[in-house]
Design a protein around this motif. Structure first.
Motif, short mmCIF file in Angstrom:
data_model
loop_
_atom_site.label_atom_id
_atom_site.label_comp_id
_atom_site.label_asym_id
_atom_site.label_seq_id
_atom_site.Cartn_x
_atom_site.Cartn_y
_atom_site.Cartn_z
N GLY A 54 2.03 2.99 4.23
CA GLY A 54 1.65 1.80 4.98
C GLY A 54 0.58 0.96 4.32
N LEU A 55 -0.10 1.51 3.31
CA LEU A 55 -1.11 0.75 2.58
C LEU A 55 -0.52 0.27 1.27
N PRO A 56 -0.96 -0.89 0.79
CA PRO A 56 -0.40 -1.38 -0.48
C PRO A 56 -0.82 -0.49 -1.64
N PRO A 57 0.05 -0.36 -2.63
CA PRO A 57 -0.30 0.47 -3.79
C PRO A 57 -1.33 -0.22 -4.67
N PRO A 58 -2.09 0.54 -5.45
CA PRO A 58 -3.03 -0.08 -6.38
C PRO A 58 -2.29 -0.82 -7.48
N ARG A 59 -2.90 -1.88 -7.96
CA ARG A 59 -2.39 -2.63 -9.10
C ARG A 59 -3.44 -2.53 -10.20
N ILE A 60 -3.05 -1.97 -11.33
CA ILE A 60 -3.97 -1.74 -12.44
C ILE A 60 -3.35 -2.35 -13.69
N GLY A 61 -4.10 -3.17 -14.38
CA GLY A 61 -3.58 -3.79 -15.59
C GLY A 61 -4.65 -4.62 -16.28
N ASP A 62 -4.20 -5.52 -17.11
CA ASP A 62 -5.13 -6.38 -17.84
C ASP A 62 -5.41 -7.66 -17.07
N THR A 69 -8.19 4.09 -1.17
CA THR A 69 -7.31 4.64 -2.20
C THR A 69 -7.91 5.90 -2.80
N GLY A 70 -7.13 6.98 -2.83
CA GLY A 70 -7.54 8.20 -3.53
C GLY A 70 -8.70 8.92 -2.86
N THR A 71 -9.53 9.51 -3.68
CA THR A 71 -10.70 10.24 -3.20
C THR A 71 -11.80 9.22 -2.92
N TYR A 72 -12.30 9.21 -1.70
CA TYR A 72 -13.28 8.21 -1.31
C TYR A 72 -14.18 8.77 -0.22
N ILE A 73 -15.19 8.01 0.12
CA ILE A 73 -16.11 8.40 1.20
C ILE A 73 -15.84 7.50 2.39
N ASP A 74 -15.63 8.09 3.54
CA ASP A 74 -15.53 7.32 4.78
C ASP A 74 -16.94 7.10 5.30
N ALA A 75 -17.43 5.88 5.16
CA ALA A 75 -18.73 5.54 5.74
C ALA A 75 -18.52 5.29 7.24
N PRO A 76 -19.58 5.37 8.04
CA PRO A 76 -19.43 5.15 9.48
C PRO A 76 -18.74 3.84 9.85
N PHE A 77 -18.91 2.79 9.04
CA PHE A 77 -18.29 1.50 9.33
C PHE A 77 -16.77 1.57 9.37
N HIS A 78 -16.18 2.51 8.65
CA HIS A 78 -14.72 2.66 8.64
C HIS A 78 -14.18 2.83 10.06
N LYS A 79 -14.90 3.56 10.89
CA LYS A 79 -14.46 3.86 12.25
C LYS A 79 -15.23 3.06 13.31
N PHE A 80 -16.50 2.76 13.03
CA PHE A 80 -17.37 2.16 14.04
C PHE A 80 -17.86 0.78 13.60
N LYS A 81 -17.61 -0.24 14.42
CA LYS A 81 -17.94 -1.63 14.11
C LYS A 81 -19.38 -1.81 13.65
N ARG A 100 1.28 13.46 -4.54
CA ARG A 100 2.39 12.75 -5.19
C ARG A 100 3.76 13.21 -4.68
N THR A 101 3.79 13.82 -3.49
CA THR A 101 5.06 14.16 -2.84
C THR A 101 5.05 13.57 -1.43
N ASP A 102 6.21 13.43 -0.83
CA ASP A 102 6.29 12.93 0.55
C ASP A 102 5.59 13.87 1.52
N ARG A 103 5.59 15.13 1.23
CA ARG A 103 4.97 16.12 2.13
C ARG A 103 3.47 15.87 2.31
N TYR A 104 2.83 15.29 1.30
CA TYR A 104 1.39 15.02 1.36
C TYR A 104 1.02 14.18 2.59
N PHE A 105 1.91 13.31 3.03
CA PHE A 105 1.63 12.39 4.12
C PHE A 105 2.01 12.92 5.49
N GLU A 106 2.60 14.10 5.56
CA GLU A 106 3.10 14.62 6.82
C GLU A 106 2.38 15.90 7.21
N ARG A 107 1.93 15.95 8.43
CA ARG A 107 1.38 17.17 9.04
C ARG A 107 0.29 17.82 8.19
#
Length: 153
Positions: free
Chosen positions: A19-27, A55-67, A124-131
């Motif tokens: 549901g999130l757009p994929p990263p775009r990496i290039g020149d 994207t990827g490994t990141y830190i959820d800061a409180p703002f992510h959930k709380f206004k 990198r498998t579909d299973r990663y996103f389920e359960r």
């Protein structure tokens, strides 16, 4: 002190979360393109990365959930880095719901608690996103009472 890299490599176009757009990496500007902008044969490569913050490994800061929560820039670096830590193993044998019992009896005060679920084997498998595994409310409340500095899964 020892650093442990828990990140995954992010590649152009990969799905990191459904549901999130994929990263775009290039020149932004390749060495070939830059030659016409600089004198004496000087060239540069200037990269461009476009991706959502989750994207990827990141830190959820409180703002992510709380206004009114702090965003990542407002968190002091000392609250995120160079922390004493503990790895708590909670693999699939514990089930999806990770309860407070896996943390009981461990010295957690002011430590970074890293929960090793083994789920990265599905990266990198579909299973990663389920359960996928998650912390129960009971576990989160226990970690708060235990005065942990940071929790990672």
């Amino acid at each position: 002190m020892r650093f442990i890299d828990v990140s995954h490599t992010i590649e152009d176009g990969m799905i990191t979360y459904v549901g999130l757009p994929p990263p775009r990496i290039g020149d932004f500007r390749s060495r070939e393109d830059s030659a016409s902008h600089y004198k004496n044969g000087t060239t540069f490569q200037i990269g461009r990365i476009e991706m959502v913050a989750n994207t990827g490994t990141y830190i959820d800061a409180p703002f992510h959930k709380f206004k009114d929560g702090k965003d990542l820039a407002e968190l002091p670096l000392t609250s995120l880095a160079n922390l004493k830590g503990i790895v708590v193993r909670a693999d699939e044998n514990h089930g999806r719901a990770i309860g407070a019992d896996v943390f009981s009896g461990k010295e957690l005060d002011r430590k970074a608690v890293l929960v090793h679920t083994g789920w990265s084997k599905h990266w990198r498998t579909d299973r990663y996103f389920e359960r996928h595994p998650f912390l129960t409310r009971e576990a989160v409340e226990f970690l708060i009472r235990s005065n942990v500095a940071l929790v990672g899964i």
